[in-house]
Design a protein around this motif. Sequence first.
Motif, PDB file in Angstrom:
ATOM      1  N   ALA A 192      27.381 -43.816  44.144  1.00  0.00           N
ATOM      2  CA  ALA A 192      27.534 -45.266  44.279  1.00  0.00           C
ATOM      3  C   ALA A 192      28.394 -45.592  45.494  1.00  0.00           C
TER       4      ALA A 192
ATOM      5  N   HIS B 225      30.247 -52.427  37.687  1.00  0.00           N
ATOM      6  CA  HIS B 225      29.132 -51.486  37.784  1.00  0.00           C
ATOM      7  C   HIS B 225      28.705 -51.089  36.376  1.00  0.00           C
TER       8      HIS B 225
ATOM      9  N   HIS C 184      27.980 -52.104  42.509  1.00  0.00           N
ATOM     10  CA  HIS C 184      26.614 -52.226  42.019  1.00  0.00           C
ATOM     11  C   HIS C 184      25.878 -53.092  43.037  1.00  0.00           C
TER      12      HIS C 184
ATOM     13  N   HIS D  32      32.868 -56.198  46.625  1.00  0.00           N
ATOM     14  CA  HIS D  32      32.624 -57.027  45.443  1.00  0.00           C
ATOM     15  C   HIS D  32      32.783 -58.499  45.840  1.00  0.00           C
TER      16      HIS D  32
ATOM     17  N   ASP E 222      19.810 -48.873  39.643  1.00  0.00           N
ATOM     18  CA  ASP E 222      19.717 -50.309  39.364  1.00  0.00           C
ATOM     19  C   ASP E 222      19.610 -50.527  37.863  1.00  0.00           C
TER      20      ASP E 222
ATOM     21  N   ARG F 201      33.696 -48.676  42.707  1.00  0.00           N
ATOM     22  CA  ARG F 201      32.255 -48.553  42.911  1.00  0.00           C
ATOM     23  C   ARG F 201      31.566 -49.917  42.944  1.00  0.00           C
TER      24      ARG F 201
END
Length: 546
Positions: free
Chosen positions: A490, A355, A501, A528, A271, A499
């Motif tokens: 990830a 990310h 986040h 996303h 994070d 990837r």
Amino acid sequence: MPNWVNLDALIPREDFEAIDSGGLTQPSAISTTLRVTDLLPDSISYSVLRKPDFQRETANWTPEKVAALVQSFLEGDLIPAIILWRSPKSGSVFVIDGAHRLSALMSWAHDDYGDRLTSRQFFDNVIPESQRKAAEATRRLIQENVGSFSDLSLALKSPRTVPDEKLLLARNLSVFSLNLQWVNGEAEKAENSFFRINQQATPIDPTELDMIKARRKPNALSARAFIRAGTGHKYWSSFDEITQSQIESIAKEVYDLIFQPNVDLAIKSADLPVAGNRYSADSVKMVFELVNFTNGLQPEMWRDESGTRRRKKAGEEVAPLSDDPNGTATIQFMRVVKKASERIAGNTPGSLGLHPAVYFYSFTGRFQPAAFLAAVAFVQELSEKSRLLKFSEKRQEFEEFLIKHKYFLNQIVRRYGSLQRSVPPIQKLYTILFEGLRDGESDDDIISRLQAAPNRLPVKLVGVEEYEHGRDFSAKTANAVYLESVLNNAPRCGICGARLHMKSATVDHKIRKEEGGTGAPANGQLTHPYCNSGYKEHLHAAIKKS
């Protein structure tokens, strides 16, 4: 990077030109010394002390330096005179030079090193972990070296109960004082004195100086609000309450979007904050650049002190940026920054959710402000040229290239510097990479194009064996190991394959509801935000056409 002690709350700020209802006053005599007891919260002397509203943040001393100043004072060492100016209009006493010295002694007298009552009220109880740690370290050092202010005050009342060395310090406290020098004249003379003095021993950082001189302009006001999440000194306090509330609300939203969670130098979690550590040396510069770039501002617009001249740039007249009298322009600027920030982070439908480990951190785990600004610029260009859909199509390949050649970022920053000068070449890297992938080029072809570009980029292939390491893991190596683990583990977007986040992830129906898909876990996938909205609809439209 050390933890700086944040003493910014201890001396309030005020406009030099502030006019008190009592009218003009002239002093009959002005003191030439100041005792520590004059700095206590209930002291009359303390109640009239102010910093100029443009004074930089009193937050760049280490715990060791604060503790050393207190010890030096108590041991009778020479402390440079504090330079003050008394406003004949308001009666407030402004610190022209010596704010850090005064604040260090105040912090000791108040037992507030950035984490107690005055600081908590000033920062609306938003005390970052790094600030709390610095305060605790300072308190511990002072307790070990000289003792707290309350302990020394009690020592004089019970001299037989304390060691001789502490009793001597307590007696010194009762008689030692700081020397004062006074600037005579009106506000303009005081302001000129401030700049002249503060550009000598410890010059003001150029960006900070720019923000001071542009302090009433919407770009500087916006940056000040963002960097502190709308807390601290309210440079926007002259605006009406509704406007103030809007500024603070937008500032908090953007701060949480790009600076949370607060991290130290070591990477310990996936994070990662999008914009790195708010307390880094480059954070103020980066945020000011972010405001200026996203709002299309050039330095000649807000550095034009005349306020009326127009300068030509590339054959076009450039209007100077005016001061913001009511906050309207500041809110407009902040909304533009919010929109740009939401495009790269967060969960709004248009967010690409970049990310941080892919885009903003070097292979050694160091946050790169230039990479952050370059990514904002690149995404803004994609949006303006309607290329977001094509980018999403090539996104996985784009990011795999960046990860495979992460050291390219270090090579560019090493050549150009850590901030403004590195932004254009990093943005050029992104653009050439995207165009190469769009044209179906291989990695080798793209690297050749990068190296052959006008003002060619300083990128070259290197091997792991070119980096030397000792027997122990350095902080950089440890960060690199953590970063590699973050990237390898990830989760992936169920639509574009790049990837994710987790702060910018949404849950999507694999089979759309209109096609009979249910809300069962088996029909869900992480994506996303933009892939779950614009790009997904584009894919479905393309399938229908075929």
